[in-house]
Design an enzyme around this catalytic site. Structure first.
Site, short mmCIF file in Angstrom:
data_model
loop_
_atom_site.label_atom_id
_atom_site.label_comp_id
_atom_site.label_asym_id
_atom_site.label_seq_id
_atom_site.Cartn_x
_atom_site.Cartn_y
_atom_site.Cartn_z
N ASN A 115 1.16 -0.96 0.18
CA ASN A 115 -0.04 0.16 0.48
C ASN A 115 1.06 1.55 -0.11
O ASN A 115 1.64 1.34 0.89
CB ASN A 115 -0.78 0.40 1.49
CG ASN A 115 -1.80 0.86 1.45
OD1 ASN A 115 -1.99 2.25 0.43
ND2 ASN A 115 -2.05 1.61 2.61
N TRP A 116 0.98 2.12 -1.05
CA TRP A 116 1.61 2.87 -1.66
C TRP A 116 0.84 4.15 -0.82
O TRP A 116 1.89 5.32 -0.58
CB TRP A 116 2.09 3.34 -2.71
CG TRP A 116 2.89 2.83 -3.17
CD1 TRP A 116 3.78 1.58 -3.20
CD2 TRP A 116 3.59 2.28 -4.85
NE1 TRP A 116 4.31 0.27 -4.37
CE2 TRP A 116 4.40 1.13 -4.78
CE3 TRP A 116 3.56 3.50 -5.57
CZ2 TRP A 116 5.62 0.67 -6.10
CZ3 TRP A 116 4.57 3.23 -6.90
CH2 TRP A 116 5.34 2.55 -6.61
N LYS A 117 -0.07 4.69 -0.52
CA LYS A 117 -0.50 5.44 0.55
C LYS A 117 -0.27 6.41 -0.73
O LYS A 117 -0.07 6.70 -1.87
CB LYS A 117 0.08 5.37 1.29
CG LYS A 117 0.12 4.50 2.62
CD LYS A 117 0.35 4.65 3.71
CE LYS A 117 0.50 3.53 4.89
NZ LYS A 117 -0.20 3.45 6.82
N HIS A 133 -9.62 0.69 4.25
CA HIS A 133 -8.23 1.09 5.35
C HIS A 133 -8.70 2.47 6.58
O HIS A 133 -9.42 3.54 6.34
CB HIS A 133 -7.11 1.78 4.35
CG HIS A 133 -5.46 2.12 5.06
ND1 HIS A 133 -5.31 2.50 5.91
CD2 HIS A 133 -5.29 0.78 4.94
CE1 HIS A 133 -3.70 2.14 6.52
NE2 HIS A 133 -3.75 0.96 5.77
N GLU A 156 -6.73 4.31 7.72
CA GLU A 156 -7.17 6.14 7.52
C GLU A 156 -8.05 6.50 6.75
O GLU A 156 -8.49 7.85 7.17
CB GLU A 156 -5.36 6.13 6.14
CG GLU A 156 -3.99 5.71 6.98
CD GLU A 156 -3.31 5.61 6.53
OE1 GLU A 156 -2.83 5.74 5.46
OE2 GLU A 156 -2.37 5.30 6.98
N GLU A 169 -5.64 -5.59 10.43
CA GLU A 169 -4.94 -4.35 10.57
C GLU A 169 -5.16 -3.23 11.63
O GLU A 169 -5.87 -2.77 12.06
CB GLU A 169 -4.22 -3.49 9.11
CG GLU A 169 -4.71 -3.59 8.03
CD GLU A 169 -3.95 -2.65 7.50
OE1 GLU A 169 -2.69 -2.79 6.62
OE2 GLU A 169 -4.24 -1.56 6.74
N GLY A 184 2.22 1.92 10.86
CA GLY A 184 2.87 3.46 10.28
C GLY A 184 3.41 4.22 11.52
O GLY A 184 4.49 4.86 12.08
N SER A 236 2.97 -2.12 10.06
CA SER A 236 4.47 -2.38 10.66
C SER A 236 5.34 -3.51 9.82
O SER A 236 6.10 -4.14 10.83
CB SER A 236 5.27 -1.63 12.42
OG SER A 236 4.43 -0.56 11.97
N GLY A 267 2.66 -1.53 4.42
CA GLY A 267 2.34 0.30 4.27
C GLY A 267 4.56 0.19 4.18
O GLY A 267 4.72 0.61 2.85
N GLY A 268 5.18 1.69 4.76
CA GLY A 268 5.75 1.55 4.58
C GLY A 268 7.28 0.53 3.47
O GLY A 268 8.15 1.22 2.60
C1 PEP Z 1 -0.57 -0.04 5.97
O1 PEP Z 1 -0.64 1.04 5.29
O2 PEP Z 1 -1.76 -0.45 5.34
C2 PEP Z 1 0.26 -0.72 6.68
C3 PEP Z 1 0.30 -1.05 7.53
O3 PEP Z 1 1.47 0.72 6.73
P1 PEP Z 1 2.83 0.03 7.51
O4 PEP Z 1 3.71 -1.09 7.19
O5 PEP Z 1 3.30 1.26 6.83
O6 PEP Z 1 2.55 -0.31 8.96
#
Ligand code: PEP
Length: 256
Positions: free
Chosen positions: A13-15, A98, A100, A170, A176, A216, A237-238
């Site tokens: 997930n590049w956001k 998601h 966010e 999640e 994040g 994460s 994500g990251g």
């Molecule tokens: C996400 O955005 O779905 C996510 C899991 O982010 P991160 O891996 O950065 O926690």
């Protein structure tokens, strides 16, 4: 639970990251690193990068997804994108619900359900996100809350459509933040979700359901998380913004 009954899926997930040039560079670096993956590999990118991602991944094992979709087919919804607009481009996957979007853009379980149905009706595969806030965990209601989110999101989704749903567990406190759920915490909630699917649909549907962990997940902790019997993949994500790190996670996931 028999992991061979379902697909392992690692999705990035590049956001709201990467311009077109950066997207092209990241995909170019990623392609050779994941070409022998034994799991499904998906990158979910901002709308502005979909065309680039589709072009750059053509003929490869990397699939492309969007990060959101609207539930209406068309109309006065300024700034939104419909499922048909995505499928017309060749986009097969979409993240829905998601945290966010729930936190910052007023997404509710009901709108998650509407978006999920619209995407499935258009033939897309949905990565459906559920997960508790830190206060929910501290109040001991994680399992009930995640079960409720799952049930409402899938209201009126048929068993046939369910075969195109991936559920991403999640925990919001882990997204994040660098704080990962322990492998046992991830397993516990993923098992609860599978149980919900067994109750709402049947055991066959539950056995076939791909359930990801997200929060994460990184090159260092992926193997342990993915070794759990009900954790079939990851939403990343990251670490999805770094080709090397993402490819290590992909290698840690094996297909059933
Ligand atoms: C996400 O955005 O779905 C996510 C899991 O982010 P991160 O891996 O950065 O926690």
């Amino acid at each position: 639970m028999n992991k061979t009954l379902r697909k392992a899926v690692i999705a990035g997930n590049w956001k709201m990251n990467k311009n077109r040039k950066e997207a092209q560079a990241l995909i170019t670096e990623l392609k050779p690193l994941v070409k022998d993956a034994t799991c499904d590999v998906v990158i979910c990118v901002p709308f502005t990068n979909l065309e680039t991602a589709l072009r750059e991944t053509e003929g490869t094992n990397i699939k492309v997804g969007a990060e959101n979709v609207h539930f209406a087919a068309s109309g006065a919804y300024t700034g939104e994108i419909s499922a048909d607009m995505l499928t017309e481009m060749g986009v097969e996957y979409v993240i829905i619900g998601h945290s966010e979007r729930r936190q910052y853009f007023g997404e509710t379980d009901e709108t998650v359900n509407l978006r999920t149905k619209a995407a499935l009706e258009a033939g897309m595969t949905v990565i459906l996100c559920v997960g508790e806030m830190l206060a929910d965990r501290e109040n001991g209601i994680t399992e009930e809350l995640v079960a409720l989110q799952t049930k409402v999101a899938l209201k009126d989704v048929t068993k046939e459509q369910l075969s195109r749903v991936i559920i991403a567990y999640e925990p919001v406190w882990a997204i994040g933040t660098g704080k990962t759920a322990t492998a046992d915490q991830a397993q516990e909630v993923c098992a609860v979700i599978r149980n919900v699917i067994a109750n709402v649909y049947d055991k066959e549907a539950a056995d076939a359901m791909t359930i990801q962990y997200g929060g994460s997940m990184n090159a260092g902790n992926a193997e342990e998380l993915l070794s759990k019997p009900d954790v079939d993949g990851g939403l990343i994500g990251g670490a999805a913004l770094k080709a090397q790190d993402f490819s290590v996670i992909v290698k840690a996931a094996t297909n059933g």
